[in-house]
Motif scaffolding. Structure first.
Motif, mmCIF file in Angstrom:
data_model
loop_
_atom_site.group_PDB
_atom_site.id
_atom_site.type_symbol
_atom_site.label_atom_id
_atom_site.label_comp_id
_atom_site.label_asym_id
_atom_site.label_seq_id
_atom_site.Cartn_x
_atom_site.Cartn_y
_atom_site.Cartn_z
ATOM 1 N N THR A 22 0.992 -1.106 -0.297
ATOM 2 C CA THR A 22 0.073 0.056 -0.018
ATOM 3 C C THR A 22 0.729 1.146 0.168
ATOM 4 O OG1 THR A 22 -1.151 -1.488 1.189
ATOM 5 C CG2 THR A 22 -1.961 1.200 0.977
ATOM 6 N N ILE A 23 1.947 1.387 0.831
ATOM 7 C CA ILE A 23 2.908 2.278 0.883
ATOM 8 C C ILE A 23 3.134 3.196 -0.167
ATOM 9 C CG2 ILE A 23 5.085 3.365 1.890
ATOM 10 C CD1 ILE A 23 4.108 1.904 4.435
ATOM 11 N N ALA A 24 4.227 1.174 -0.933
ATOM 12 C CA ALA A 24 4.844 1.644 -2.198
ATOM 13 C C ALA A 24 3.927 1.737 -3.524
ATOM 14 C CB ALA A 24 5.700 0.324 -1.991
ATOM 15 N N VAL A 25 2.630 1.212 -3.368
ATOM 16 C CA VAL A 25 1.772 2.148 -4.289
ATOM 17 C C VAL A 25 1.319 3.996 -4.628
ATOM 18 C CG1 VAL A 25 -0.246 1.631 -5.490
ATOM 19 C CG2 VAL A 25 0.869 -0.636 -5.333
ATOM 20 N N CYS A 26 1.389 3.706 -3.160
ATOM 21 C CA CYS A 26 0.665 5.123 -3.165
ATOM 22 C C CYS A 26 1.668 6.428 -3.175
ATOM 23 C CB CYS A 26 -0.412 5.491 -1.752
ATOM 24 S SG CYS A 26 -1.466 4.774 -1.428
ATOM 25 N N GLY A 27 3.076 6.068 -2.608
ATOM 26 C CA GLY A 27 4.306 6.228 -3.146
ATOM 27 C C GLY A 27 4.577 6.806 -4.320
ATOM 28 N N MET A 28 4.640 5.973 -5.442
ATOM 29 C CA MET A 28 4.600 5.964 -6.546
ATOM 30 C C MET A 28 4.505 7.342 -7.250
ATOM 31 S SD MET A 28 4.308 1.951 -7.572
ATOM 32 C CE MET A 28 4.971 1.773 -9.110
ATOM 33 N N PHE A 29 2.978 7.367 -7.018
ATOM 34 C CA PHE A 29 2.264 8.494 -7.867
ATOM 35 C C PHE A 29 3.000 10.033 -7.144
ATOM 36 C CE2 PHE A 29 -0.842 5.460 -8.069
ATOM 37 C CZ PHE A 29 -1.280 5.568 -9.256
ATOM 38 N N THR A 30 3.509 9.839 -5.630
ATOM 39 C CA THR A 30 3.707 11.169 -5.303
ATOM 40 C C THR A 30 5.479 11.354 -5.143
ATOM 41 O OG1 THR A 30 3.796 10.007 -2.855
ATOM 42 C CG2 THR A 30 1.583 11.726 -3.527
ATOM 43 N N LEU B 78 8.477 13.016 -0.254
ATOM 44 C CA LEU B 78 9.854 13.877 0.429
ATOM 45 C C LEU B 78 10.373 12.877 -0.162
ATOM 46 C CD1 LEU B 78 8.250 13.264 4.525
ATOM 47 C CD2 LEU B 78 8.814 15.347 2.909
ATOM 48 N N ALA B 79 10.440 11.810 -0.462
ATOM 49 C CA ALA B 79 11.570 10.584 -1.222
ATOM 50 C C ALA B 79 11.937 11.657 -2.163
ATOM 51 C CB ALA B 79 10.670 8.976 -1.293
ATOM 52 N N GLY B 80 11.332 11.873 -3.158
ATOM 53 C CA GLY B 80 11.734 11.945 -4.878
ATOM 54 C C GLY B 80 11.938 13.591 -4.805
ATOM 55 N N LEU B 81 11.253 14.257 -3.331
ATOM 56 C CA LEU B 81 12.430 16.254 -3.305
ATOM 57 C C LEU B 81 13.662 15.329 -3.045
ATOM 58 C CD1 LEU B 81 11.195 19.101 -2.960
ATOM 59 C CD2 LEU B 81 10.246 18.364 -0.669
ATOM 60 N N PHE B 82 13.502 15.008 -1.051
ATOM 61 C CA PHE B 82 14.771 15.482 -0.523
ATOM 62 C C PHE B 82 15.970 13.876 -1.360
ATOM 63 C CE2 PHE B 82 12.131 17.634 1.970
ATOM 64 C CZ PHE B 82 12.919 18.566 2.071
ATOM 65 N N GLY B 83 15.512 12.867 -2.360
ATOM 66 C CA GLY B 83 16.557 11.797 -2.532
ATOM 67 C C GLY B 83 16.492 11.244 -1.342
ATOM 68 N N VAL B 84 16.039 10.675 -0.262
ATOM 69 C CA VAL B 84 15.466 10.378 0.850
ATOM 70 C C VAL B 84 14.833 9.186 0.047
ATOM 71 C CG1 VAL B 84 16.439 11.465 2.295
ATOM 72 C CG2 VAL B 84 14.621 11.110 2.233
ATOM 73 N N GLY B 85 14.822 7.864 1.172
ATOM 74 C CA GLY B 85 13.427 6.442 1.810
ATOM 75 C C GLY B 85 12.223 6.731 2.320
ATOM 76 N N SER C 199 9.222 -0.610 6.142
ATOM 77 C CA SER C 199 10.112 0.696 5.224
ATOM 78 C C SER C 199 10.769 0.612 4.600
ATOM 79 C CB SER C 199 10.117 1.824 6.590
ATOM 80 O OG SER C 199 10.995 2.481 6.340
ATOM 81 N N LEU C 200 12.355 -0.513 4.719
ATOM 82 C CA LEU C 200 12.409 -0.715 3.651
ATOM 83 C C LEU C 200 12.205 -0.788 2.456
ATOM 84 C CD1 LEU C 200 15.810 -1.871 5.960
ATOM 85 C CD2 LEU C 200 15.467 -0.141 4.853
ATOM 86 N N CYS C 201 10.892 -2.288 2.655
ATOM 87 C CA CYS C 201 10.872 -3.172 1.436
ATOM 88 C C CYS C 201 9.765 -2.426 0.642
ATOM 89 C CB CYS C 201 9.890 -4.314 2.062
ATOM 90 S SG CYS C 201 8.813 -5.255 0.712
ATOM 91 N N ALA C 202 8.971 -0.997 1.845
ATOM 92 C CA ALA C 202 8.052 0.065 0.506
ATOM 93 C C ALA C 202 9.149 1.106 0.107
ATOM 94 C CB ALA C 202 7.317 0.567 1.877
ATOM 95 N N MET C 203 10.080 1.278 0.306
ATOM 96 C CA MET C 203 10.642 2.044 -0.867
ATOM 97 C C MET C 203 11.466 2.167 -2.208
ATOM 98 S SD MET C 203 14.520 3.164 1.357
ATOM 99 C CE MET C 203 13.234 2.907 3.433
ATOM 100 N N THR C 204 11.095 1.082 -2.087
ATOM 101 C CA THR C 204 12.263 0.667 -3.444
ATOM 102 C C THR C 204 11.310 1.311 -5.093
ATOM 103 O OG1 THR C 204 12.652 -1.660 -2.700
ATOM 104 C CG2 THR C 204 12.631 -1.644 -5.012
ATOM 105 N N LEU C 205 10.221 0.719 -4.623
ATOM 106 C CA LEU C 205 9.068 1.744 -6.085
ATOM 107 C C LEU C 205 9.138 2.841 -6.261
ATOM 108 C CD1 LEU C 205 6.402 -1.247 -6.762
ATOM 109 C CD2 LEU C 205 8.292 -1.400 -8.009
#
Length: 290
Positions: A111-119, A188-195, A219-225
């Motif tokens: 869920t975190i990965a899919v939503c995070g991909m959009f933002t 935040l990941a896209g903006l700051f280059g962090v996980g 958290s580590l699993c979700a940050m990849t995509l």
């Protein structure tokens, strides 16, 4: 009609000048990196060190990588450091998730990965609208602000109302917190280059019944995509130093895998307070440099 044409001409001219200035900064940064002695071994060291520390705290290590890449070690510009860091964060996420296998909530991670991909794409695109110093100050403020949250997690948990009985949750009730967390952490990941782990780990431990180690693995699993999506956007903006990115990613992968194995045997309080102190110190250093 002439006024409209004049406005359009001025607008195009200003955009052209901004592009020229930006390309000069990127070219200058690439030249500095090439002139730096032994950039590939240095990039491998930076990736290994950041990946190791990041996986201990359930993060991608970007908070450690970016200050080191903009220092005399690699001499990248702030924009390139953010983009190149996100390239390595994807490797950190994969290795860390493997190391924490058995401690990952797959439903929450997906869920975190899919939503995070959009933002993540939005955050990476927004980076190009900020100047070098503004981006550096923003990262410093974010690091200083988020550092106390990690060790303060226990305080918030202890003050939550104790639930004697847990009623069964529907699918929507289970994934709603993870979806909100994913949307915020992806940007935040896209903006700051962090996980985004600095937000994900405390949020998961507060919003769900996960323990600290489950939150780290998830958290580590979700940050990849989201990291991959953000990396693609940064690549289109010329924000990735391709010469050192592979060495950085390989180092991050190895460091994260070792760190995740070590993290399972280290006391939870040591992990939280140690990484919080490091983030606070690097945050103030980044803020002062900006």
């Amino acid at each position: 009609r002439y006024i409209m044409l004049a406005r359009l001409l001025v607008k195009k001219t200003l955009k052209f000048r901004r592009d020229i200035c930006r390309n000069k900064v990127l070219f200058s940064s690439e030249e500095k990196c090439k002139k730096s002695k032994y950039p590939l071994p240095k990039a491998f060291f930076v990736g290994s060190f950041a990946g190791f520390l990041g996986s201990l705290a359930g993060m991608g290590g970007g908070f450690v990588m970016i200050p080191l890449m903009t220092s005399r070690l690699l001499r990248l510009s702030q924009h390139q450091a953010h983009g190149t860091s996100l390239f390595a964060v994807a490797a950190t996420g994969i290795a860390g998730a493997l190391g924490y296998s058995g401690q990952v909530d797959l439903e929450a991670a997906a869920t975190i990965a899919v939503c995070g991909m959009f933002t993540a794409k939005l955050g990476a695109s927004f980076t190009t609208k900020l100047s070098e110093n503004v981006l550096k100050r923003a990262l410093g403020v974010y690091m200083v602000a988020i550092a106390p949250v990690i060790p303060a997690k226990d305080y918030f948990i202890k003050n939550k109302a104790k639930q004697t009985e847990k009623s069964p949750q529907t699918l929507v009730e289970r994934i709603a917190p993870s979806a909100v967390i994913g949307l915020g952490s992806g940007f935040l990941a896209g903006l700051f280059g962090v996980g985004g782990g600095a937000v994900v780990v405390p949020a998961l431990t507060l919003a769900t019944d996960m323990n600290h180690y489950e939150a780290l693995g998830t958290s580590l699993c979700a940050m990849t995509l989201p990291a991959i999506v953000g990396t693609a956007t940064h690549f289109s903006k010329n924000n990735i130093a391709l010469r050192i990115a592979p060495s950085l990613a390989i180092g991050s992968f190895l460091g994260a895998y070792v760190g995740s194995k070590v993290g399972l045997d280290v006391d939870e309080d040591i992990l939280r307070y140690g990484f919080s102190t490091l983030m606070l110190a690097l945050g103030f250093k980044t803020l002062l440099k900006g």
